[in-house]
Design a protein around this motif. Structure first.
Motif, mmCIF file in Angstrom:
data_model
loop_
_atom_site.group_PDB
_atom_site.id
_atom_site.type_symbol
_atom_site.label_atom_id
_atom_site.label_comp_id
_atom_site.label_asym_id
_atom_site.label_seq_id
_atom_site.Cartn_x
_atom_site.Cartn_y
_atom_site.Cartn_z
ATOM 1 N N ALA A 129 0.764 -1.186 0.093
ATOM 2 C CA ALA A 129 0.068 0.022 0.036
ATOM 3 C C ALA A 129 0.836 1.220 0.021
ATOM 4 N N ALA A 130 1.747 1.224 0.786
ATOM 5 C CA ALA A 130 2.791 2.534 0.721
ATOM 6 C C ALA A 130 3.493 2.425 -0.661
ATOM 7 N N LEU A 131 4.009 1.645 -1.285
ATOM 8 C CA LEU A 131 4.646 1.734 -2.654
ATOM 9 C C LEU A 131 3.862 2.131 -3.594
ATOM 10 N N LEU A 132 2.575 1.648 -3.604
ATOM 11 C CA LEU A 132 1.535 1.948 -4.410
ATOM 12 C C LEU A 132 1.073 3.494 -4.245
ATOM 13 N N GLY A 133 1.214 3.616 -3.080
ATOM 14 C CA GLY A 133 0.488 5.057 -2.765
ATOM 15 C C GLY A 133 1.531 5.988 -3.180
ATOM 16 N N LEU A 134 3.008 5.930 -3.061
ATOM 17 C CA LEU A 134 3.756 6.571 -3.346
ATOM 18 C C LEU A 134 3.830 6.841 -5.145
ATOM 19 N N ALA A 135 3.757 5.609 -5.581
ATOM 20 C CA ALA A 135 3.710 5.721 -7.223
ATOM 21 C C ALA A 135 2.237 6.406 -7.537
ATOM 22 N N VAL A 136 1.108 6.276 -6.911
ATOM 23 C CA VAL A 136 0.129 7.364 -7.473
ATOM 24 C C VAL A 136 0.444 8.694 -7.270
ATOM 25 N N ALA A 137 1.069 9.016 -6.047
ATOM 26 C CA ALA A 137 1.428 10.439 -5.754
ATOM 27 C C ALA A 137 2.297 10.958 -7.008
ATOM 28 N N LEU A 138 3.509 10.246 -7.069
ATOM 29 C CA LEU A 138 4.414 10.520 -8.283
ATOM 30 C C LEU A 138 3.751 10.575 -9.557
ATOM 31 N N ALA A 139 2.941 9.777 -9.953
ATOM 32 C CA ALA A 139 2.331 9.767 -11.179
ATOM 33 C C ALA A 139 1.792 11.052 -11.716
ATOM 34 N N GLY A 140 0.907 11.693 -10.471
ATOM 35 C CA GLY A 140 0.309 13.015 -10.742
ATOM 36 C C GLY A 140 -0.827 12.965 -11.489
ATOM 37 N N ASP A 141 -1.194 14.022 -12.025
ATOM 38 C CA ASP A 141 -2.450 14.318 -12.970
ATOM 39 C C ASP A 141 -2.180 13.986 -14.231
ATOM 40 N N ALA A 144 1.918 16.805 -15.754
ATOM 41 C CA ALA A 144 3.071 17.332 -15.154
ATOM 42 C C ALA A 144 3.070 18.617 -14.232
ATOM 43 N N TRP A 145 1.761 18.562 -13.502
ATOM 44 C CA TRP A 145 1.701 19.499 -12.493
ATOM 45 C C TRP A 145 1.114 19.011 -11.293
ATOM 46 N N PRO A 146 1.779 19.277 -10.083
ATOM 47 C CA PRO A 146 2.749 20.096 -9.901
ATOM 48 C C PRO A 146 4.185 19.287 -10.304
ATOM 49 N N PRO A 147 5.276 19.902 -10.541
ATOM 50 C CA PRO A 147 6.498 19.404 -10.441
ATOM 51 C C PRO A 147 6.848 17.890 -9.949
ATOM 52 N N LEU A 148 7.665 17.126 -10.351
ATOM 53 C CA LEU A 148 8.043 15.780 -9.797
ATOM 54 C C LEU A 148 8.489 16.153 -8.621
ATOM 55 N N ALA A 149 9.465 16.899 -8.176
ATOM 56 C CA ALA A 149 10.042 17.352 -7.067
ATOM 57 C C ALA A 149 9.127 17.459 -6.055
ATOM 58 N N GLN A 150 8.100 18.243 -6.359
ATOM 59 C CA GLN A 150 7.235 18.827 -5.439
ATOM 60 C C GLN A 150 6.246 17.667 -4.959
ATOM 61 N N ARG A 151 5.931 16.617 -5.922
ATOM 62 C CA ARG A 151 5.005 15.756 -5.845
ATOM 63 C C ARG A 151 5.629 14.590 -4.571
ATOM 64 N N ALA A 152 6.996 14.584 -4.930
ATOM 65 C CA ALA A 152 7.503 13.720 -3.982
ATOM 66 C C ALA A 152 8.018 14.276 -2.332
ATOM 67 N N SER A 153 8.108 15.653 -2.635
ATOM 68 C CA SER A 153 8.358 16.304 -1.036
ATOM 69 C C SER A 153 7.176 16.142 -0.272
ATOM 70 N N THR A 154 5.838 16.446 -1.169
ATOM 71 C CA THR A 154 4.515 16.309 -0.665
ATOM 72 C C THR A 154 4.137 15.043 0.199
ATOM 73 N N ALA A 155 4.495 14.089 -0.795
ATOM 74 C CA ALA A 155 4.255 12.662 -0.226
ATOM 75 C C ALA A 155 5.248 12.282 1.080
#
Length: 254
Positions: A129-141, A144-155
């Protein structure tokens, strides 16, 4: 519409698989190669016994060989899995993100089943669940918004705050009462949800989970004729997992 049908059918099968994985992980059994079998008589189940959504009602919820009752939660997991698949296809911007979102929700469904039936949150399911959740967050909308680095830091921030706050509450309760009021698995689960949802949505997850748990506890207390303090353990992890799914499907997530 086609994607909704496909993911709905896949979701029914994944709901059945989620229930199977939850049970076998709790029992310490292999869940990949071993065939499904009746817990009552040990007979290996045929394909006709394992058709998602259909087999349970057609068999009246009982094994065709020995008549032992099949837990209704297995059929309910298939229904929820199908609904999750349809919902993922509805809200996601493209098929790949829909499948990823569905996989994340089905992993949470498996955790909910494990907690509802055995008050356990198996570590392999938590990791998935944690790995898939991180993948969902990094995949974004998909834009490409917000930027990948911001998605990672938010997660990462979501996981740290979610797990940190629940850990602090758990520790404070233990120091005040000398008893554990919250399982460590619930702490890790909220951290895993934080990876996917980010910190701003976690209060809503906790609110939904607390409200659901309170309502079910009141109904259970009334049915049993007991005071709530005498009900014992409640599957708060299941409420958290399913509330996380609900919050993820609210507008603005993907």
């Amino acid at each position: 519409m086609g994607l909704m049908i496909v993911l709905g059918l896949l979701g029914a099968a994944m709901g059945s698989f989620a229930a199977l994985v939850a049970e076998r992980l709790v029992r310490g059994e292999p869940f990949v190669a071993a065939r499904s079998h009746c817990r009552g008589c040990g007979t290996a189940l045929a394909a006709a016994d394992l058709v998602p959504l259909l087999s349970w009602p057609l068999l009246n919820g009982r094994c065709r060989h020995c008549g032992v009752k099949i837990p209704s939660v297995l059929w309910q997991a298939e229904i929820l899995g199908a609904a999750m698949g349809v919902a993922a296809a509805w809200v996601a911007p493209d098929p790949l993100r829909a499948l990823l979102l569905g996989l994340w929700m089905w992993s949470l469904l498996a955790l909910a089943v494990a907690d509802l039936r055995w008050f356990r949150l198996p570590e392999p399911l938590m990791a998935a669940a944690a790995l898939l959740g991180l993948a969902v967050a990094l995949a974004g909308d998909g834009y490409a918004w917000p930027p990948l680095a911001q998605r990672a830091s938010t997660a990462i921030l979501g996981a740290a705050l979610g797990g940190g706050v629940f850990w602090a509450i758990r520790e404070a309760y233990f120091r005040l009462t000398g008893r554990e009021g919250m399982a460590l698995g619930d702490v890790f689960l909220l951290a895993a949800l934080g990876l996917a949802l980010g910190a701003p949505r976690l209060p809503l997850v906790v609110l939904f989970a607390a409200g659901t748990t309170l309502a079910l506890s009141l109904l259970r207390a009334r049915r049993k004729g007991r005071a709530m303090r005498r009900l014992g353990r409640v599957p708060f992890g299941a409420a958290l997992a399913l509330s996380g799914v609900l919050v993820a499907l609210l507008p603005g997530f993907v």
